[in-house]
Scaffold this motif. Structure first.
Motif, PDB file in Angstrom:
ATOM      1  N   THR A   1       0.846  -1.196   0.000  1.00 40.40           N
ATOM      2  CA  THR A   1       0.000   0.000   0.000  1.00 40.40           C
ATOM      3  C   THR A   1       0.877   1.239   0.000  1.00 40.40           C
ATOM      4  OG1 THR A   1      -1.738  -1.136   1.225  1.00 40.40           O
ATOM      5  CG2 THR A   1      -1.791   1.272   1.238  1.00 40.40           C
ATOM      6  N   ALA A   2       0.576   2.167  -0.903  1.00 41.75           N
ATOM      7  CA  ALA A   2       1.297   3.438  -0.966  1.00 41.75           C
ATOM      8  C   ALA A   2       0.462   4.527  -0.305  1.00 41.75           C
ATOM      9  CB  ALA A   2       1.580   3.805  -2.415  1.00 41.75           C
ATOM     10  N   THR A   3       1.133   5.363   0.493  1.00 44.65           N
ATOM     11  CA  THR A   3       0.480   6.512   1.130  1.00 44.65           C
ATOM     12  C   THR A   3       1.311   7.752   0.827  1.00 44.65           C
ATOM     13  OG1 THR A   3      -0.295   5.071   2.912  1.00 44.65           O
ATOM     14  CG2 THR A   3      -0.416   7.442   3.282  1.00 44.65           C
ATOM     15  N   PHE A   4       0.648   8.831   0.431  1.00 40.94           N
ATOM     16  CA  PHE A   4       1.379  10.040   0.040  1.00 40.94           C
ATOM     17  C   PHE A   4       0.490  11.258   0.255  1.00 40.94           C
ATOM     18  CE2 PHE A   4      -0.621   8.050  -3.627  1.00 40.94           C
ATOM     19  CZ  PHE A   4      -1.387   9.090  -4.160  1.00 40.94           C
ATOM     20  N   THR A   5       1.116  12.424   0.146  1.00 41.78           N
ATOM     21  CA  THR A   5       0.398  13.692   0.278  1.00 41.78           C
ATOM     22  C   THR A   5       0.534  14.476  -1.014  1.00 41.78           C
ATOM     23  OG1 THR A   5       0.814  13.808   2.651  1.00 41.78           O
ATOM     24  CG2 THR A   5       0.255  15.869   1.541  1.00 41.78           C
ATOM     25  N   VAL A   6      -0.589  14.967  -1.520  1.00 40.51           N
ATOM     26  CA  VAL A   6      -0.576  15.834  -2.692  1.00 40.51           C
ATOM     27  C   VAL A   6      -1.491  17.016  -2.398  1.00 40.51           C
ATOM     28  CG1 VAL A   6      -2.380  14.465  -3.835  1.00 40.51           C
ATOM     29  CG2 VAL A   6      -0.937  15.993  -5.194  1.00 40.51           C
TER      30      VAL A   6
ATOM     31  N   GLU B   1      -7.348  16.327 -11.074  1.00 37.69           N
ATOM     32  CA  GLU B   1      -6.828  17.679 -11.277  1.00 37.69           C
ATOM     33  C   GLU B   1      -5.554  17.922 -10.469  1.00 37.69           C
ATOM     34  OE1 GLU B   1      -9.368  17.776  -7.624  1.00 37.69           O
ATOM     35  OE2 GLU B   1      -9.484  16.858  -9.623  1.00 37.69           O
ATOM     36  N   ARG B   2      -5.297  17.085  -9.462  1.00 38.14           N
ATOM     37  CA  ARG B   2      -4.087  17.239  -8.648  1.00 38.14           C
ATOM     38  C   ARG B   2      -2.977  16.289  -9.087  1.00 38.14           C
ATOM     39  NH1 ARG B   2      -6.199  18.083  -2.442  1.00 38.14           N
ATOM     40  NH2 ARG B   2      -8.130  19.154  -2.910  1.00 38.14           N
TER      41      ARG B   2
ATOM     42  N   ASP C   1       6.202  12.939   1.079  1.00 36.18           N
ATOM     43  CA  ASP C   1       6.198  11.962   2.180  1.00 36.18           C
ATOM     44  C   ASP C   1       5.581  10.638   1.736  1.00 36.18           C
ATOM     45  OD1 ASP C   1       7.334  13.813   3.913  1.00 36.18           O
ATOM     46  OD2 ASP C   1       5.384  14.600   4.531  1.00 36.18           O
ATOM     47  N   ALA C   2       5.935  10.219   0.550  1.00 38.91           N
ATOM     48  CA  ALA C   2       5.382   8.978   0.002  1.00 38.91           C
ATOM     49  C   ALA C   2       6.078   7.774   0.631  1.00 38.91           C
ATOM     50  CB  ALA C   2       5.553   8.963  -1.515  1.00 38.91           C
ATOM     51  N   VAL C   3       5.292   6.835   1.103  1.00 40.62           N
ATOM     52  CA  VAL C   3       5.835   5.666   1.769  1.00 40.62           C
ATOM     53  C   VAL C   3       5.064   4.438   1.322  1.00 40.62           C
ATOM     54  CG1 VAL C   3       4.322   5.894   3.777  1.00 40.62           C
ATOM     55  CG2 VAL C   3       6.530   4.747   4.030  1.00 40.62           C
ATOM     56  N   VAL C   4       5.717   3.275   1.315  1.00 40.02           N
ATOM     57  CA  VAL C   4       5.074   2.011   0.956  1.00 40.02           C
ATOM     58  C   VAL C   4       5.117   1.081   2.162  1.00 40.02           C
ATOM     59  CG1 VAL C   4       5.213  -0.042  -0.507  1.00 40.02           C
ATOM     60  CG2 VAL C   4       5.624   2.215  -1.492  1.00 40.02           C
ATOM     61  N   GLU C   5       3.973   0.472   2.466  1.00 42.00           N
ATOM     62  CA  GLU C   5       3.894  -0.475   3.575  1.00 42.00           C
ATOM     63  C   GLU C   5       3.419  -1.821   3.069  1.00 42.00           C
ATOM     64  OE1 GLU C   5       2.749   1.511   7.587  1.00 42.00           O
ATOM     65  OE2 GLU C   5       1.514   2.470   6.029  1.00 42.00           O
ATOM     66  N   GLY C   6       3.964  -2.880   3.688  1.00 39.72           N
ATOM     67  CA  GLY C   6       3.580  -4.241   3.350  1.00 39.72           C
ATOM     68  C   GLY C   6       3.060  -4.970   4.570  1.00 39.72           C
TER      69      GLY C   6
ATOM     70  N   THR D   1      10.008  11.593  -1.904  1.00 39.24           N
ATOM     71  CA  THR D   1       9.130  12.351  -2.787  1.00 39.24           C
ATOM     72  C   THR D   1       9.036  11.602  -4.110  1.00 39.24           C
ATOM     73  OG1 THR D   1       9.695  14.468  -1.777  1.00 39.24           O
ATOM     74  CG2 THR D   1       8.784  14.528  -4.007  1.00 39.24           C
ATOM     75  N   TRP D   2       7.812  11.416  -4.601  1.00 44.20           N
ATOM     76  CA  TRP D   2       7.594  10.789  -5.905  1.00 44.20           C
ATOM     77  C   TRP D   2       7.110  11.845  -6.888  1.00 44.20           C
ATOM     78  CZ3 TRP D   2       4.123   6.241  -3.757  1.00 44.20           C
ATOM     79  CH2 TRP D   2       4.920   5.387  -2.987  1.00 44.20           C
TER      80      TRP D   2
END
Length: 786
Positions: free
Chosen positions: A128-133, A161-162, A171-176, A186-187
């Motif tokens: 699962t990827a979690t990030f802020t835009v 649109e974003r 602050d993009a992070v991947v959790e398993g 940053t992605w």
């Protein structure tokens, strides 16, 4: 509304079509065996990409202009069909835009279709990827992973649109299943297309890898310096890489020679010959002292496997890594066991290089992905030892195989974390042995053997007379406590020749994040004296750079030492970079602590927190910021709090006491008295006091200097020091001398950020090479005189 991206494959051979279709991932694919069939399909859909056989392409491209003007186009070109090549040249001459791909290069087709340079792999475990835009936090499944980025699956309600190409996901992070799998980074959004399932959006992102500051790249257009740099590279047997600016595969060359006329260069010993290259632009690169050096020039001709180039007018270098690494040969059996959240069965990898804070290994990019930020568990098997650590992927790059970079083999760079002190020290010692095999850890020797070398060479230290039995007792204690480096506070090395001790150097953590190279000595008359001196100096800097919690390196020399002043002065002149280096000149001044000073009109007292804040404000306005940080003259470290705790854990002392003189308008001056266990630095300049007087020429300045000197004297007597010593800036020398202090002569102190360490060693090598040449000429003249 977004639609799934569609790829059209046009080829008369069904087997070829199936092979090409297998290269398409995360996109809809349609097949056509002829142009006519393709045109019929074009009326129903709008492909985003078309890969076609060369037959009838002239007509097909016109159809694409009419029905799918936005589609990117690629033509499969037989390598030995000159007729097809000429036909396509005619099409290009009409102004049509398309790309040609050798039909044997399946990976090139995949890159054209994917827009990625590495294979996409489906995760073997749910991620699962979690990030802020734009201040909105979002989560979504990871659909695929490559070495350079990720594919994300967003639901139908995603804010398109974003999520435009180029948008940054913070602050993009991947959790398993077992927690965080990829470190927060940053992605950058690369593609946004409809999912093949028809539900949701497929988002392609790349990992934004931080780059080194542009100031780390240095351009040189001085012909003399360019020739000198190339000459040093040749002398050290450097391998050179050359590639055409047109993008042809690079060639590796075993050597470089300057043509007799001096106006051209000859690269020699490539495995593969160039075609005709006269007039082509060529990029040449090589690594020297940890720097990637490169220049762009023009090819004169290819002579079989040799390449003749015009001499470059400009050359540039940049640091490739944050730290020097030890290359490992295949026969060393150095391997890495990797446990990845993406590949539970990754297994063993060949280690390419190693450092106490990093490593690199080789892997197959067609079947595995190691994107930047991926968190790994690793076990290194090297030097007969297994070392477990956590690791973070820093990046990966294609490597040359049989003279060609084909993209299938990559090197992955890791940052190692969580090493034990014992394991880190083992890797540090491995680094030392690899850099200078003739050097050994001095901690295994009795200190009396080392001191004997200094006595024989008549090197004297006022605090440690050779006839005093306390000298060996004091110096041996610090050698035994710190010499092996296990505390990260000190490290000593010796150089032997046929069993005889001929050289010594050590390093000392003199402030919390500053490493001092000290006590360099090489036996006079030894025929390799210059070479050994260079090796020991560079080794001390390399060792300090390898300590992960150090930021600054320091060198000291006395102006009266002609050899040191000439050697280091030449080097320093080329390294004065604001913000990266700082030079301070001062004079150590001594008097017997037991001799009374005149009574001052004003009195110095211990500084309050407010007085220390005022001192910091004065220093911020008058001193180099790097110098202040390197001396722990910063908030929170004014009393050497961090350093003192580390030394205390080893039964040693490092501290600082601040005194202040007040006037009607506030502080008139400060003195910083440092305390260090005897024998850490044999010149004992870290058992001295520094003066800070804002107005050294003011009417009350003599009383201020006397009061500060009296405070330093009281501190020295309390610590049972024989001498009271002041480190005086040039404006302070004359006022201090009036109170009976003896000037011991000017000292130069050079501080540099660790990023500059390899440039120092590069310039140091050049300076010592000049000394060697000079010594060689002198020896030749002596022989002739005989």
């Amino acid at each position: 509304m977004l639609h799934p991206r569609t790829v059209m494959i046009v080829h008369p051979d069904s087997e070829k079509r199936r092979a090409l279709c297998a290269l398409v991932r995360n996109q809809r694919v349609v097949e056509a065996e002829s142009r006519q069939q393709a045109v019929a399909l074009l009326s129903e859909l709008r492909p985003s990409s078309v890969v076609s056989h060369h037959d009838d392409f002239k007509k097909l491209v016109r159809d694409l202009e009419r029905h799918a003007p936005g589609a990117s186009r690629a033509v499969l070109l037989p390598s030995n069909d000159d007729g097809a090549r000429e036909s396509l040249i005619d099409v290009a001459a009409l102004g049509y835009d398309f790309q040609t791909i050798d039909e044997r290069e399946a990976e090139a087709v995949r890159t054209f279709l994917d827009g990625r340079t590495s294979t996409r792999l489906e995760p073997q475990v749910p991620l699962t990827a979690t990030f802020t835009v734009d201040d909105r936090r979002m989560s979504c499944p990871v659909s695929d992973v490559s070495n350079d980025g990720l594919g994300l699956h967003l639901g139908p309600g995603a804010p398109l649109e974003r999520l435009v190409p180029g948008a940054k996901l913070i602050d993009a992070v991947v959790e398993g299943p077992h927690g965080v799998a990829m470190q927060a980074r940053t992605w950058v959004v690369q593609t946004v297309v409809a999912s093949l399932t028809g539900r949701g959006i497929h988002l392609g992102v790349s990992v934004d890898v931080p780059r080194r500051d542009a100031s780390a790249r240095v351009a040189i257009d001085d012909e003399v310096r360019i020739r000198g740099l190339i000459r040093r590279a040749v002398a050290r047997g450097t391998r050179f890489m050359a590639s055409l600016a047109t993008g042809a595969e690079p060639r590796s060359y075993a050597s470089l020679a300057v043509e007799p006329a001096g106006g051209s260069l000859a690269l020699r010993g490539a495995r593969i010959e160039w075609p005709a290259v006269a007039g082509e632009l060529v990029l040449v690169s090589f690594e020297l002292a940890g720097h990637q050096t490169e220049f762009l020039t023009v090819a004169h001709e290819a002579r079989g496997r040799d390449l003749v180039l015009a001499f470059p007018r400009r050359i540039a270098w940049r640091s490739r890594r944050a730290s020097l690494r030890v290359p490992l040969d295949e026969d060393e059996r150095a391997v890495l066991q990797v446990s990845s959240p993406l590949h539970p069965k990754t297994g063993l990898k060949r280690l390419l290089d190693l450092h106490p804070s990093g490593a690199a290994f080789l892997y197959d990019a067609q079947h595995e992905a190691f994107p930047p930020g991926l968190l790994l568990k690793v076990v290194l098997s090297v030097g007969g030892r297994e070392i477990a650590a956590d690791a973070v992927v820093q990046g990966s790059a294609a490597v040359e195989r049989e003279g060609v970079e084909d993209g299938t083999q990559r090197r992955c760079g890791l940052k190692l974390e969580g090493l034990s002190d014992v394991d880190r020290q083992f890797l540090l010692d491995l680094l030392v042995r690899s850099l200078v095999p003739e050097v050994e850890d001095a901690s295994g020797l009795p200190f009396s053997d080392i001191w004997k070398l200094f006595v024989e060479q008549q090197v004297k230290f006022p605090d440690y007379p050779t006839g005093d039995p306390k000298t060996l007792e004091t110096l041996s204690r610090s050698h035994e406590l710190l010499g092996d480096g296990r505390h990260g506070l000190s490290k000593a090395f010796v150089h032997r020749h046929e069993g005889e001790l001929v050289g010594h150097v050590s390093g000392l953590r003199i402030y919390s994040r500053t490493w001092l190279s000290q006590h360099l000595l090489v036996r006079s008359g030894y025929h390799r004296q210059t070479h050994v001196s260079q090796s020991l100096v560079n080794l001390s800097f390399h060792y300090g750079e390898a300590l992960p919690d150090l930021e600054y390196l320091r060198g000291l020399w006395r102006a009266s030492n002609r050899w040191s002043s000439r050697t280091f002065g030449t080097v320093i002149a080329k390294l004065m970079v604001p913000g990266r280096t700082a030079l301070w000149t001062y004079s150590p001044m001594r008097r017997l602590a037991a001799e009374a000073l005149p009574r001052p009109e004003v009195e110095a007292r211990a500084a309050s927190p407010e007085d220390e804040v005022a001192l910091l404000a004065h220093l911020a306005e008058t001193r180099d910021p790097l110098h202040l940080r390197a001396c722990d003259l910063v908030a929170g470290e004014m009393h050497l709090e961090s350093l003192g705790r580390r030394y205390a854990a080893s039964g040693l002392e490092r501290s600082r006491t601040i005194g202040v003189v007040h006037g009607p308008g506030g502080p008139r001056g400060w003195v910083a008295c440092e305390d260090s266990t005897d024998g850490l630095f044999w010149a004992e300049m870290y058992n001295a006091a520094r003066l800070f007087v804002p107005e050294p020429d003011a009417p009350d300045a003599p009383d201020v200097f006397l009061a500060l000197a009296a405070f330093a004297q009281a501190d020295a007597l309390k610590r049972r020091r024989r001498w009271v010593e002041l480190l005086a800036d040039e404006p302070y020398v004359a006022p201090v001398q009036r109170f009976g202090f003896t000037n011991l002569g000017s000292v130069f102190q050079f501080d540099l950020h660790r990023d500059m360490a390899r440039e120092v060693t590069l310039q140091m090598g050049a300076a010592f090479e000049r000394l060697s040449e000079r010594e060689g000429r002198a020896a030749a003249r002596q022989e002739e005189a005989k």
